[in-house]
Design a protein around this motif. Structure first.
Motif, PDB file in Angstrom:
ATOM      1  N   ARG A 251       0.811  -1.192  -0.008  1.00 41.98           N
ATOM      2  CA  ARG A 251      -0.158   0.060   0.039  1.00 41.98           C
ATOM      3  C   ARG A 251       0.686   1.220  -0.032  1.00 41.98           C
ATOM      4  N   ARG A 252       2.366   1.106   0.416  1.00 42.73           N
ATOM      5  CA  ARG A 252       2.891   2.298   0.374  1.00 42.73           C
ATOM      6  C   ARG A 252       3.216   2.917  -0.873  1.00 42.73           C
ATOM      7  N   LYS A 253       3.350   1.907  -1.636  1.00 45.05           N
ATOM      8  CA  LYS A 253       3.457   2.321  -3.290  1.00 45.05           C
ATOM      9  C   LYS A 253       2.439   3.051  -3.838  1.00 45.05           C
ATOM     10  N   ASN A 254       1.324   3.051  -3.050  1.00 43.83           N
ATOM     11  CA  ASN A 254       0.262   4.086  -3.617  1.00 43.83           C
ATOM     12  C   ASN A 254       0.090   5.375  -3.272  1.00 43.83           C
ATOM     13  N   VAL A 255       1.283   5.756  -2.306  1.00 46.57           N
ATOM     14  CA  VAL A 255       1.173   7.020  -1.731  1.00 46.57           C
ATOM     15  C   VAL A 255       1.779   8.114  -2.629  1.00 46.57           C
ATOM     16  N   ARG A 256       1.570   9.317  -2.773  1.00 46.48           N
ATOM     17  CA  ARG A 256       1.975  10.183  -3.790  1.00 46.48           C
ATOM     18  C   ARG A 256       1.943  11.729  -2.980  1.00 46.48           C
ATOM     19  N   SER A 257       3.091  12.215  -3.219  1.00 42.84           N
ATOM     20  CA  SER A 257       3.322  13.486  -2.592  1.00 42.84           C
ATOM     21  C   SER A 257       2.445  14.650  -3.455  1.00 42.84           C
ATOM     22  N   LEU A 258       2.062  15.832  -2.772  1.00 43.87           N
ATOM     23  CA  LEU A 258       1.337  16.942  -3.316  1.00 43.87           C
ATOM     24  C   LEU A 258       2.462  17.819  -3.505  1.00 43.87           C
ATOM     25  N   ILE A 259       2.377  18.706  -4.602  1.00 37.39           N
ATOM     26  CA  ILE A 259       3.323  19.941  -4.819  1.00 37.39           C
ATOM     27  C   ILE A 259       2.641  21.181  -5.524  1.00 37.39           C
ATOM     28  N   ASN A 260       3.290  22.094  -5.213  1.00 34.46           N
ATOM     29  CA  ASN A 260       2.676  23.486  -5.803  1.00 34.46           C
ATOM     30  C   ASN A 260       1.360  23.921  -5.334  1.00 34.46           C
ATOM     31  N   PRO A 261       0.918  23.903  -3.906  1.00 36.42           N
ATOM     32  CA  PRO A 261       1.880  23.816  -2.937  1.00 36.42           C
ATOM     33  C   PRO A 261       1.939  22.558  -2.217  1.00 36.42           C
ATOM     34  N   GLU A 262       2.651  22.277  -1.374  1.00 31.24           N
ATOM     35  CA  GLU A 262       2.501  21.159  -0.648  1.00 31.24           C
ATOM     36  C   GLU A 262       1.919  21.196   0.483  1.00 31.24           C
ATOM     37  N   PRO A 263       0.545  20.609   0.772  1.00 29.03           N
ATOM     38  CA  PRO A 263      -0.208  21.050   2.060  1.00 29.03           C
ATOM     39  C   PRO A 263       0.559  20.442   3.270  1.00 29.03           C
ATOM     40  N   VAL A 264       0.316  21.287   4.477  1.00 25.45           N
ATOM     41  CA  VAL A 264       0.849  21.058   5.694  1.00 25.45           C
ATOM     42  C   VAL A 264      -0.325  21.216   6.590  1.00 25.45           C
ATOM     43  N   ARG A 265      -0.629  20.446   7.560  1.00 27.05           N
ATOM     44  CA  ARG A 265      -1.449  20.876   8.759  1.00 27.05           C
ATOM     45  C   ARG A 265      -0.737  21.169   9.971  1.00 27.05           C
ATOM     46  N   GLU A 266      -1.059  21.942  10.906  1.00 30.41           N
ATOM     47  CA  GLU A 266      -0.397  22.231  11.967  1.00 30.41           C
ATOM     48  C   GLU A 266      -1.356  21.689  13.384  1.00 30.41           C
ATOM     49  N   ILE A 267      -0.437  20.734  14.003  1.00 32.50           N
ATOM     50  CA  ILE A 267      -1.171  20.092  15.102  1.00 32.50           C
ATOM     51  C   ILE A 267      -0.541  20.692  16.246  1.00 32.50           C
ATOM     52  N   SER A 268      -1.546  20.979  17.289  1.00 32.11           N
ATOM     53  CA  SER A 268      -1.125  21.549  18.616  1.00 32.11           C
ATOM     54  C   SER A 268      -1.657  21.068  19.712  1.00 32.11           C
ATOM     55  N   LEU A 269      -1.173  21.238  20.747  1.00 36.89           N
ATOM     56  CA  LEU A 269      -1.959  20.857  22.197  1.00 36.89           C
ATOM     57  C   LEU A 269      -2.557  22.228  22.656  1.00 36.89           C
ATOM     58  N   VAL A 270      -3.789  21.902  22.834  1.00 35.28           N
ATOM     59  CA  VAL A 270      -4.739  22.996  23.220  1.00 35.28           C
ATOM     60  C   VAL A 270      -5.229  23.033  24.642  1.00 35.28           C
ATOM     61  N   ILE A 271      -5.128  24.138  25.515  1.00 35.35           N
ATOM     62  CA  ILE A 271      -5.761  24.097  26.787  1.00 35.35           C
ATOM     63  C   ILE A 271      -6.648  25.344  26.855  1.00 35.35           C
ATOM     64  N   ARG A 272      -7.269  25.449  28.020  1.00 34.28           N
ATOM     65  CA  ARG A 272      -8.063  26.632  28.418  1.00 34.28           C
ATOM     66  C   ARG A 272      -6.893  27.687  28.899  1.00 34.28           C
ATOM     67  N   LYS A 273      -7.217  28.945  28.488  1.00 35.88           N
ATOM     68  CA  LYS A 273      -6.129  30.162  28.940  1.00 35.88           C
ATOM     69  C   LYS A 273      -5.802  29.894  30.796  1.00 35.88           C
ATOM     70  N   ASP A 274      -6.767  29.420  31.397  1.00 33.04           N
ATOM     71  CA  ASP A 274      -6.369  29.574  32.562  1.00 33.04           C
ATOM     72  C   ASP A 274      -5.883  28.283  33.225  1.00 33.04           C
TER      73      ASP A 274
END
Length: 308
Positions: A251-274
């Motif tokens: 299945r790894r042979k079925n993976v393709r990169s996207l270019i122009n632009p390369e999409p990236v997502r930001e992953i964060s640790l989210v908490i209450r401000k208090d």
């Protein structure tokens, strides 16, 4: 009105049964019932429909209970401050992760915390983005691992890592022979997506620049289901970079990169401000840093500890 009464109505809302709520609070049923009744009299408001089976809160009761959760949360924060909780590295912690992150993070996070910080007792939930934000705001969970930004006024986002989005494509698709794919050349009628409620779905829609998405007759609830659909029906789907490690060699042979632009997502640790439990927050972040490949980790997190 006492904090104990607020604890009773929160427990009653959680268990929807007087006996079970009383047992959870370590009091008799009559004591809990009497204290809830006194609170209703003081507020001149019915908080629970007692004739319902199971019992349930009234419309006004739901608002009172929601505020009670926040008050109890803030009360715990004050107690923790007085006990130098900021420097403690033990205790219970409720952590949520969205479904497109949980499979890659949570199993290893539990193991790493057991090894690095055995005093931390995590209670982990897999919840979609909208519900996570709501539960954080209501102080029902302590922190969440999710895609950002969410731009909520009461929540603090601490970037953890940045993850590429890649395409998983059927071996029968005409584009299969290409190593890299450009966004504009992708035929959206062959694209399979997650169902509503997943932030990754919205990212895919934005990626396609709102072109018609005609293949969404079946909208999957998991990345694995999307991959199985592609294997059986052709077309392609979008998967997170960390999912590649879970694929077999074929299945790894079925993976393709996207270019122009390369999409990236930001992953964060989210908490209450208090939120104040700084030591535990850093233990969680350090555990995640052990799990995620180094090149993906946020540059500031590599160099600095989190300060609240």
């Amino acid at each position: 009105m006492t904090l104990q009464q607020l604890e009773y109505i929160v427990a009653l809302d959680q268990h929807r049964h007087f006996i079970r709520a009383a047992e959870a609070c370590g009091v008799t049923q009559s004591t809990l019932s009497m204290m809830v009744k006194k609170l209703e009299e003081e507020l001149d408001t019915t908080i629970f429909y007692r004739e319902a089976h199971p019992i349930r809160p009234t419309e006004a009761g739901e608002k009172i209970i929601a505020q009670a959760r926040v008050i109890l949360f803030n009360t715990r924060q004050l107690k923790e401050l007085s006990l130098s909780e900021r420097e403690q590295s033990s205790g219970k912690i409720k952590i949520a992760a969205i479904p497109t992150i949980a499979p890659y993070i949570i199993p290893k996070l539990i193991r790493v915390l057991k090894e690095r910080a055995p005093g931390i007792k995590p209670q982990v939930f897999e919840i979609n983005t909208a519900e996570v934000t709501e539960k954080l705001n209501r102080a029902e969970i302590d922190m969440a691992i999710m895609a950002t930004p969410i731009n909520h006024p009461n929540l603090l986002e601490i970037p953890l890592y940045y993850e590429r989005l890649v395409f998983y494509i059927s071996s029968n698709d005409p584009l299969y022979s290409k190593e890299d794919l450009k966004i504009e050349e992708l035929p959206t009628e062959r694209l399979w997506m997650l169902k509503e409620g997943h932030c990754l779905r919205n990212q895919v829609i934005n990626l396609c620049d709102k072109r018609p998405l005609r293949n969404a007759l079946f909208e999957a609830g998991s990345i694995d289901t999307l991959i199985n659909i592609v294997d059986e029906n052709g077309g392609f789907t979008v998967i997170p970079e960390l999912h590649i490690a879970l694929l077999d060699e074929g299945r790894r042979k079925n993976v393709r990169s996207l270019i122009n632009p390369e999409p990236v997502r930001e992953i964060s640790l989210v908490i209450r401000k208090d939120y104040v439990r700084e030591r535990i927050l850093n233990e969680i972040a350090n555990a995640i840093k052990e799990i995620i490949p180094s090149h993906m980790i946020d540059a500031r997190l590599k160099r600095y500890a989190i300060r609240l």
